[in-house]
Design a protein around this motif. Structure first.
Motif, PDB file in Angstrom:
ATOM      1  N   GLU A  24      95.635 101.423 100.501  1.00 55.57           N
ATOM      2  CA  GLU A  24      96.639 100.500 101.040  1.00 55.57           C
ATOM      3  C   GLU A  24      97.264 101.015 102.349  1.00 55.57           C
ATOM      4  O   GLU A  24      97.606 102.173 102.478  1.00 55.57           O
ATOM      5  CB  GLU A  24      97.753 100.220 100.014  1.00 55.57           C
TER       6      GLU A  24
ATOM      7  N   LYS B  67      97.789 106.888  86.875  1.00 61.79           N
ATOM      8  CA  LYS B  67      96.325 107.024  86.850  1.00 61.79           C
ATOM      9  C   LYS B  67      95.874 107.793  85.621  1.00 61.79           C
ATOM     10  O   LYS B  67      94.779 107.564  85.128  1.00 61.79           O
ATOM     11  CB  LYS B  67      95.854 107.715  88.128  1.00 61.79           C
TER      12      LYS B  67
ATOM     13  N   ASP C 272      97.031  99.219  87.201  1.00 57.18           N
ATOM     14  CA  ASP C 272      97.504  99.835  88.448  1.00 57.18           C
ATOM     15  C   ASP C 272      98.743 100.686  88.196  1.00 57.18           C
ATOM     16  O   ASP C 272      99.641 100.771  89.035  1.00 57.18           O
ATOM     17  CB  ASP C 272      97.816  98.737  89.478  1.00 57.18           C
TER      18      ASP C 272
ATOM     19  N   MET D 112     103.117 101.808  97.628  1.00 64.84           N
ATOM     20  CA  MET D 112     101.929 101.801  96.774  1.00 64.84           C
ATOM     21  C   MET D 112     101.575 100.434  96.169  1.00 64.84           C
ATOM     22  O   MET D 112     101.247 100.322  94.984  1.00 64.84           O
ATOM     23  CB  MET D 112     102.058 102.855  95.671  1.00 64.84           C
TER      24      MET D 112
ATOM     25  N   ASP E 257      92.819  99.693  89.965  1.00 62.61           N
ATOM     26  CA  ASP E 257      93.092 100.150  91.332  1.00 62.61           C
ATOM     27  C   ASP E 257      92.959 101.680  91.414  1.00 62.61           C
ATOM     28  O   ASP E 257      92.979 102.384  90.403  1.00 62.61           O
ATOM     29  CB  ASP E 257      94.511  99.718  91.737  1.00 62.61           C
ATOM     30  N   ASN E 258      92.810 102.175  92.627  1.00 62.96           N
ATOM     31  CA  ASN E 258      92.918 103.614  92.939  1.00 62.96           C
ATOM     32  C   ASN E 258      91.828 104.498  92.346  1.00 62.96           C
ATOM     33  O   ASN E 258      92.107 105.642  91.961  1.00 62.96           O
ATOM     34  CB  ASN E 258      94.286 104.151  92.510  1.00 62.96           C
TER      35      ASN E 258
HETATM   36 MG   LIG Z   1      97.611 101.168  93.007  1.00 64.83          MG
END
Ligand SMILES: [Mg+2]
Ligand SMILES: O=C(CSCCNC(=O)c1cc(-c2ccc(F)cc2)cc(O)c1O)c1ccc(O)c(O)c1
Length: 212
Positions: free
Chosen positions: A197, A142, A139, A38, A167-168
């Motif tokens: 990724e 979440k 990151d 990740m 991110d994400n």
């Molecule tokens: Mg991430």
């Protein structure tokens, strides 16, 4: 041996000590060819590179060190004078990151903090001599993105123009965060679609500029 230890061993056996780009290339090769991990990765990483070059931050915070890939990716683009702090919750990951960052030769440029970000953020001004951040990369878990950007706001760690990158946004997703930064009125926020990724799946980064 954990996956993270396997990645570190691969880097130590295939990259050049003191060469950040060779470390990133080795982690990415392992991610594409051997085991998914990740890290922000090479595809989203190019977008992050662009944001870093555009912003040229003197002080930067990362939440979620993991193996140190994005810390290396960012700091390799910053001047020696820049201050980069990264927070990791998991001590095993932090130990791997410490070795990965040292192998890349960037241990003097990165301040690693192993703690829950909720505990660290209120200490950053006094304990880590921070005024405000020019840039933040989020990151980590979440479901704490919103908690932590609000902590950064209330602890006066953002200033007019601070660039917050997350991110994400799609995978695994941070819908409450995307909604918050896009609708709360405190940020000029843009979504930058990319790939997850080491995958052809979709993902993306949110770039949110604090209005101060
Ligand atoms: Mg991430
Ligand atoms: O760093 C951490 C927790 S571990 C890394 C979080 N990252 C992820 O969970 C993450 C997960 C996935 C992903 C995994 C499985 C899937 F099927 C799909 C997606 C992808 C990513 O790109 C990620 O970044 C931390 C926690 C608390 C703190 O207070 C702190 O400071 C730090």
């Amino acid at each position: 041996m954990s996956k993270e230890q396997r990645v570190l061993r691969y880097v130590q056996q295939n990259a050049s000590r003191g060469d950040p780009d060779s470390v990133l290339a080795a982690v990415d090769k392992f991610g594409w060819e051997t085991e998914w991990a990740m890290n922000v990765g090479d595809v989203k990483g190019l977008i992050l590179d662009r944001f870093v070059k555009e912003t040229a931050p003197q002080t930067m915070l990362e939440l979620g060190t993991y193996m140190g890939y994005s810390a290396i990716r960012v700091v390799r683009l910053l001047p020696e004078t820049a201050k980069f702090l990264t927070v990791e919750f998991n001590p095993e990951n932090a130990a791997i990151a410490n070795e990965m960052i040292a192998f890349a030769g960037l241990q003097n440029r990165i301040i690693q903090i192993t703690s829950d970000s909720a505990d660290v953020i209120p200490q950053l001004k006094k304990k880590y001599d921070v005024d405000t951040f020019d840039m933040v990369f989020i990151d980590h878990w979440k479901d704490v993105y919103v908690r932590d950007i609000k902590l950064l706001e209330t602890n006066n760690l953002l200033r007019k123009g601070t660039v917050v990158v997350a991110d994400n946004i799609i995978n695994p997703g941070a819908p409450e965060y995307a909604d918050y930064v896009r609708t709360c009125g405190k940020y000029d926020s843009t979504f930058h679609e990319s790939n997850f990724e080491y995958s052809d799946d979709i993902d993306g980064l949110e770039k949110s500029v604090y209005r101060g």
